[in-house]
Each structure stands twice: as C-alpha cells, then as structure tokens.
Scaffold this active site. Structure first.
Site, PDB file in Angstrom:
ATOM      1  CB  THR A 145      -0.980   0.099   1.192  1.00  0.00           C
ATOM      2  OG1 THR A 145      -1.492   1.431   1.234  1.00  0.00           O
ATOM      3  CG2 THR A 145      -0.363  -0.194   2.533  1.00  0.00           C
ATOM      4  CG  ASP A 147      -2.803   4.453   2.050  1.00  0.00           C
ATOM      5  OD1 ASP A 147      -2.525   5.289   1.181  1.00  0.00           O
ATOM      6  OD2 ASP A 147      -3.903   3.871   2.117  1.00  0.00           O
TER       7      ASP A 147
HETATM    8  O1  F6P Z   1      -5.262   2.910   0.063  1.00  0.00           O
HETATM    9  C1  F6P Z   1      -4.700   3.499  -1.068  1.00  0.00           C
HETATM   10  C2  F6P Z   1      -5.475   4.728  -1.483  1.00  0.00           C
HETATM   11  O2  F6P Z   1      -4.819   5.313  -2.595  1.00  0.00           O
HETATM   12  C3  F6P Z   1      -5.687   5.753  -0.393  1.00  0.00           C
HETATM   13  O3  F6P Z   1      -4.551   6.523  -0.116  1.00  0.00           O
HETATM   14  C4  F6P Z   1      -6.855   6.524  -0.953  1.00  0.00           C
HETATM   15  O4  F6P Z   1      -7.581   7.151   0.076  1.00  0.00           O
HETATM   16  C5  F6P Z   1      -7.667   5.457  -1.630  1.00  0.00           C
HETATM   17  O5  F6P Z   1      -6.784   4.373  -1.898  1.00  0.00           O
HETATM   18  C6  F6P Z   1      -8.320   5.896  -2.916  1.00  0.00           C
HETATM   19  O6  F6P Z   1      -9.105   4.857  -3.375  1.00  0.00           O
HETATM   20  P1  F6P Z   1      -9.717   4.780  -4.847  1.00  0.00           P
HETATM   21  O7  F6P Z   1      -8.635   4.313  -5.764  1.00  0.00           O
HETATM   22  O8  F6P Z   1     -10.821   3.807  -4.714  1.00  0.00           O
HETATM   23  O9  F6P Z   1     -10.182   6.153  -5.201  1.00  0.00           O
END
Ligand code: F6P
Length: 368
Positions: A145, A147
C-alpha cells in the site's frame, strides 16, 4: 512431506488499490516458485473477483518478463471484491446487498488445483484472506500500500514511490508559490494515516504539515502563514493529508463507493482549508490535490528491491509450510506475522515518531 500433500500449484492475486511494485512481487514469486521450487504458478485476475468468477491463467517466465519496473499490476485488481462482504445485487432502492462468498472462492480455488494463495494487498485484502483461511485454503500475505499503514511491518512497498512522486510535486509547487507569493496547499493520499504527507513534507521542506493524527487549529495555521508573510517570506508551503481535519471537526469526504466494504473516499480538505486561510488572512492561496498520480508510474529502486525480497520470502514460507502468515519487514529483517494479527488494522503516525519530532525541532508547524 508426503507426496500427496506436496504443494504443487500456487495462485497469486493483487487486491485493493494498486501501487508501484506489485509487478515486481508477482515476478519474484513466479520466478522463485518456478526456478527454485518446481511449482506451477497461476495468476488470479482482478483480486478475489478472479476466484469468484473463475478468471485465472498460468504464469510462466515469459508472462513475468520485463515487468520489474512497470507500475500497476499485470493481474488487475479490485477494491470491491472482498469475499466476506461481496455485493451480489442491489435492493429496490439501489442499496447494495452483501453476501459472504468465501466458500465459493475456496471451492473455485480447489477446483483450479490451487494448494496455496499468495495475496498481495493491504489491510482489506488481509481481512478478505482471513475468511478464506477459515475455510481451509492456506494463504501467504504480502503487504502492499502506498499508505504504509499496515500493522507489524516497518514498511510496505509502494510507499517509497508515492513519497518520491509527492516530494517531486511539492518541489515543483514551491517554485510557483515563490513567484506568486502564495500560500500553496498540496494534498496527499493515505486515508487516515499521515505517513506519505509526513515523509514528503519533511523531504520537501514544507512549512506546515497537517496529518490525520494531529487535529489542526485553523487560527494557528493562519497565524503561521501571516507570520511568515510579515517576516518577508515569499510564500508558505503546506503539505496536507487527505484525512487531516480541524480540531473537533470532520474529515472531508469526496465520494462514497457503496459496493465497497470500505466505502468512504476522502478528498478535498486542501480546497476547504485554502478558502478559509485566504478569507482569514487575506493571503492568496491555491490547492493542488495530487490524487492517483501517487499510485502510478515506475517503482523506485527501493520499492523494487523490497518487492523482490517480499516475493522471495513468500515462496520460502510456502516451502516451509508456514501458512497463513504475512511477510513483513521488522527492524530491517525479513520476518512474518500471522495474517489474523494484521487484518482490519491500521498503523498510524505516533506523536513521538522521530521524524515528526525532528520536523518540530526545525520549526515545522503541525497546526497544533
Ligand atoms: O489505500 C490506497 C489509497 O490510494 C488511499 O490513499 C486513498 O484514500 C484510496 O486508496 C483511494 O481509493 P480509490 O482508488 O478507490 O479512489
């Protein structure tokens, strides 16, 4: 090990949001399995969806050739396909109806001859894997991730690339901030964790860093911007996490993905705060939301190395029959931890984190 329970065929899937380095793990797992252990490897398409809908295919040397430096995932991914909470239909009002399809996933995996499943993903994927494990299919987890918020690992692959991309953007925004004497806010991803923002903010010398773990005080943020302006500083650069919120306030939600087990998508706090700062201080502000650019592109060398180590270790765990473990990095060493200890948990920045302390010591404001 007897001949009958010998591991012969492994499956690999990538779940949740993509991140740079996924292909490097797929390559490492496949090559280590083929070269070192004489295993067959099958790629599961689009995360657990591939095992719900039976989309899997064999991986060979040629399928994983030339992908080490490629962003995204050659297998595809999905952040809606958690087998324990899978949207199978909608009711009359359009609300999703969720069902537990873990049994189906395990049956399909067995029918495809998979003896073990390598799940490359974050906390949601590890939680999804737990349901599959409970029904008897062995799993090995690999932590990914941008994150960097998975428990029990010092770092996840993808994080370094995201920080590098964000730092590059902050550096670029600094020059235009300086030309126009503006307050510039740059919003980064991370959900409820401030790792990307803290690291990119520190790397780019941001003046104010706002992270979810420390609620900010609008007056203090404005005060810092005004003080800088009055002391002759040409601009103020603010690194802000998408999950940052004011003291006693709420996060800013961009949209809701109703079919997702984790439906809230954050975004937009930088625009809200930019308006408030401009109104309260009279300084001109601009907000930039970096968004998915942080998830894309070529993985850094560090992420490629980490992904390769994680992939190799995953195959070692299979060889040792140490199932239902997630590979992790602890104090610089490759280790593993039971998946049950990682699922549905988040590792947040602590107030006494050394990098946070170092930033404070050199005068960075955290808005508190
Ligand atoms: O968990 C990874 C992430 O990029 C987060 O940082 C973000 O909040 C989320 O996924 C965004 O998700 P999506 O790709 O569904 O918009």
């Amino acid at each position: 090990m007897t001949q009958s329970n010998r591991i012969k065929r492994i499956g690999i899937l990538t779940g949740g949001g993509d991140c740079p380095g996924l292909n490097a793990v797929i390559r490492a797992v496949t090559k280590a399995a083929l070269v070192d252990h004489d295993l067959e490897v099958f790629g599961v398409e689009d995360g657990f969806l591939g095992l719900i809908e039976n989309h899997i295919h064999a991986l060979t040397f040629s399928s994983v050739s030339n992908i080490l430096d490629r962003g995204g995932t050659i297998l595809g991914t999905s952040n809606k396909a958690n087998p324990s909470k899978y949207c199978t239909s909608h009711d009359g009002k359009g609300h999703p109806i969720f069902e537990d399809v873990s049994e189906l996933v395990v049956n399909n995996a067995r029918a495809a001859g998979l003896d073990v499943l390598v799940c490359i993903g974050g906390d949601g994927t590890m939680s999804a894997a737990s349901g599959v494990i409970k029904r008897g299919l062995p799993v090995i987890g690999v932590p990914k991730t941008i994150d960097n918020d998975l428990m029990h690992t010092d770092v996840t692959f993808g994080f370094d690339t995201a920080v590098t991309t964000a730092t590059d953007s902050l550096d670029k925004i600094r020059t235009t901030a300086s030309s126009h004497h503006r307050v510039m806010l740059v919003e980064m991803m991370g959900r409820n964790a401030g790792w990307i923002t803290l690291h990119a903010g520190a790397a780019s010398g941001a003046d104010i860093i706002l992270i979810p773990e420390i609620e900010y005080d609008l007056d203090k943020v404005c005060d810092t911007c005004l003080k800088r302006s009055r002391s002759g500083k040409a601009y103020t650069l603010i690194a802000i996490a998408e999950g940052a919120r004011p003291r006693g306030g709420e996060v800013v939600v961009d949209h809701v993905v109703h079919e997702s087990p984790d439906p809230i998508r954050l975004g937009g706090v930088s625009e809200v705060l930019c308006g408030e700062i401009s109104e309260q201080t009279g300084l001109e502000g601009r907000a930039t939301i970096l968004g998915h650019v942080q998830r894309g592109g070529t993985p850094t060398a560090r992420d490629r190395v980490l992904a390769t180590q994680f992939g190799h270790r995953a195959v070692q765990l299979i060889d040792n029959r140490e199932f239902n473990q997630m590979v992790c990095m602890q104090n610089g060493r490759m280790e593993s931890i039971p998946i049950s200890e990682v699922a549905d948990q988040q590792r947040l920045v602590t107030i006494d984190h050394p990098l946070l302390q170092a930033c404070r010591a050199i005068g960075v404001s955290f808005g508190d």
